[in-house]
Enzyme design. Structure first.
Site, PDB file in Angstrom:
ATOM      1  N   HIS A 446     -41.265 147.815  75.849  1.00 38.98           N
ATOM      2  CA  HIS A 446     -40.318 148.555  76.679  1.00 38.98           C
ATOM      3  C   HIS A 446     -40.323 150.045  76.367  1.00 38.98           C
ATOM      4  O   HIS A 446     -40.860 150.508  75.355  1.00 38.98           O
ATOM      5  CB  HIS A 446     -38.906 147.982  76.517  1.00 38.98           C
ATOM      6  CG  HIS A 446     -38.345 148.086  75.118  1.00 38.98           C
ATOM      7  ND1 HIS A 446     -37.693 149.201  74.655  1.00 38.98           N
ATOM      8  CD2 HIS A 446     -38.347 147.201  74.086  1.00 38.98           C
ATOM      9  CE1 HIS A 446     -37.304 149.006  73.416  1.00 38.98           C
ATOM     10  NE2 HIS A 446     -37.693 147.795  73.033  1.00 38.98           N
ATOM     11  N   CYS A 465     -39.040 144.188  68.831  1.00 38.60           N
ATOM     12  CA  CYS A 465     -39.733 144.459  70.094  1.00 38.60           C
ATOM     13  C   CYS A 465     -40.620 145.694  69.957  1.00 38.60           C
ATOM     14  O   CYS A 465     -40.520 146.451  68.990  1.00 38.60           O
ATOM     15  CB  CYS A 465     -38.731 144.641  71.227  1.00 38.60           C
ATOM     16  SG  CYS A 465     -38.063 143.076  71.844  1.00 38.60           S
TER      17      CYS A 465
END
Length: 557
Positions: A446, A465
């Site tokens: 992301h 992440c």
């Protein structure tokens, strides 16, 4: 099946009864029917990796059934070219990052000579040896294709391996005994370009003159500056030269000069370290690495590449955690590179594979439960309105007013299930785009509002992440295969500030990897810090296997 083995046993007895004669009178060389085909015969095969023995035995039985219960490597008149090439291949196991002792190298070599130099061939020994040669071949190929470490990760630091399909039995059946085994080996190991390049680097190192590395340390760098004089400065210059950085050894080798400081910076830059010109701990860790340690590290990284699933297709996105870098491959060519931020050591990014299916613009962020209770609830206890600007809070899937919750209740976690969802916007922790490869680990790639962090050399900073630098450029690149896609369409979507999901027409295999050795496009070896501590643990496992194989082979010899 029983009838098959009974017939073979009778046939074997007739052969043995007729074989009590000098081996030179056998006439043309021919395969020998096995003296036994029961499970005990195959279980007695010499397999020095006990964790893989059952797998090898199953493949042994399968091979000899399909081969008509006849020898493959050793014939009545002598050993085949296939056998000699197997011995040569096993003898060069170190060129693949493996150990020759694991595959009965000395045993097969000496026993084959003993069998054929005897006055009379002992066909029982010959059959046993053929079985052991097949077992050695199978184990070698299993290690070459699947690796040796069965469980590379652990609970706190997950590492999921791909499962490779074994086709070595069919390959061996198809080869003529008078051919060599080389072309089979080439087809049964990974063909990723990064694997081939690193394997070739290991071969080059194995067949080159040893480097003369002199390990040393500076206890205090406070005085390390131009004009500083010390005998270790000469070691520093020497080691730089051994790594290919030309440091002057003739003029004042004991004294630090501006040229030496620049040499250190060049070395640091080549390993993506902070180029400060100081021989600190990280710099010396690589600069002091001797050949044996370097070979072991390269071999470990070849091992890791064998855990990457086969059949990943032409389109690959590889994130290398210790390098903080993402690469896109199309038909084995690197077509894009992106800086990334990965999980910190205590919240590491898992190693696994999946498929990138879609991209979400203007995403919401559902906060992991661990972050809710460890980081957010303590702030709500001080100020219930701390997150009201861009978060919605749900209690049992019903939106609630944070001022109506008794955050001081220490039993709250046991009573209710809360869901915190950050709304789309510039302050969203996922930024304005996320890249989805659905998995049960809740890991994805992301955007991030904190793009200043990409200026750091060490970027293990996330909760697990993967944050991307310049994510819109990356998104546009991946969606360029979609019909009617354009940058303008992307910017229109972003202006709406509403979540929108776009599926990729061209999907990509995603490999989250952990590689601490790599070959650059220029053919230069790069090493990376072992940020999660996998190197030490996995190197110990490989060394333990090596020592066990050495001891076992010594016992059998």
């Amino acid at each position: 099946m029983t009838r098959f083995f009974l017939t073979l046993s009778i046939f074997t007895f007739l052969i043995l009864a007729s074989c009590d004669k000098d081996k030179s009178s056998q006439g043309n060389s021919a395969p020998i029917t096995l003296v036994a085909t029961d499970s005990i015969f195959f279980k007695n095969a010499l397999v020095l990796d006990t964790a893989r023995k059952n797998e090898v035995v199953k493949k042994l039985i399968n091979f000899y059934q399909k081969n008509g219960a006849q020898t493959k490597w050793l014939l009545s008149g002598g050993a085949t070219n296939l056998f000699h090439s197997l011995i040569e291949t096993i003898g060069n196991a170190e060129d693949y990052g493996l150990y020759s002792e694991t595959y009965n190298y000395n045993y097969l070599k000496s026993q084959s000579k003993a069998v054929y130099s005897a006055d009379k061939i002992d066909f029982k020994e010959l059959c046993n040896l053929d079985r052991d040669a097949t077992a050695s071949f199978l184990l070698f190929v299993i290690h070459l294709n699947k690796g040796r470490i069965l469980e590379p990760g652990y609970r706190e630091k997950p590492w999921f391996k791909g499962d490779q399909e074994g086709i070595e039995t069919l390959k061996l059946l198809s080869v003529d005994p008078q051919e060599t085994i080389t072309h089979i080996i080439d087809t049964l190991q990974p063909n990723f370009p990064f694997y081939v390049q690193l394997r070739d680097q290991l071969r080059k190192l194995n067949h080159s003159e040893p480097r003369d590395i002199v390990p040393f340390q500076f206890d205090d760098l406070e005085n390390f500056e131009v004009g500083f004089k010390d005998k270790r400065v000469k070691y520093l210059r020497n080691n730089l030269n051994q790594w290919g950085v030309e440091a002057d050894m003739a003029t004042n080798p004991l004294v630090v000069d501006t040229a030496l400081v620049e040499n250190i910076k060049d070395f640091q830059a080549s390993f993506d370290m902070k180029a400060d010109g100081l021989p600190g701990e990280s710099t010396l860790r690589f600069l002091n690495m001797r050949d044996d340690d370097l070979k072991s590290l390269i071999a470990l990284n070849l091992e890791r590449m064998r855990w990457i699933p086969e059949g990943i297709g032409e389109n690959l996105i590889m994130v290398n955690i210790p390098e903080y870098k993402l690469r896109v491959y199309r038909t084995n060519e690197v077509t894009a590179k992106v800086k990334v931020i990965v999980g910190e050591e205590m919240k590491p990014t898992p190693v696994f594979s999946d498929t990138l299916s879609h991209i979400v613009f203007n995403p919401t962020w559902t906060v992991p439960q661990s972050i809710i209770w460890e980081e957010m609830v303590p702030k709500l206890r001080k100020n219930p309105g701390h997150y009201e600007e861009d978060f919605k809070i749900y209690q049992d899937n019903v939106e609630v007013d944070p001022y109506m919750i008794d955050w001081q209740d220490m039993e709250l976690k046991k009573k209710y299930y809360f869901r915190f969802v950050q709304q789309p916007g510039p302050s969203n922790s996922l930024g304005e785009v996320k890249f989805m490869f659905p998995n049960n680990l809740s890991i994805y790639m992301h955007d991030t509002p904190a793009d200043v962090l990409f200026d750091k050399n060490n970027r293990d900073l996330s909760h697990g992440c993967i944050r991307l630098n310049k994510p819109f450029k990356f998104a546009n690149y991946l969606l360029s295969d979609n019909e009617n896609w354009s940058k303008e369409k992307m910017y229109d979507i972003l202006q709406k500030e509403e979540p929108e999901k776009i599926y990729l027409d061209q999907r990509y295999h995603v490999q989250i990897a952990y590689l601490t050795a790599w070959i650059t496009a220029e053919g230069r070896l790069k090493l990376f810090d072992d940020i999660y501590g996998f190197d030490k643990v996995q190197l110990e496992k490989l060394n333990e296997l090596k020592q066990l194989a050495k001891k076992a082979e010594k016992d059998y010899s």
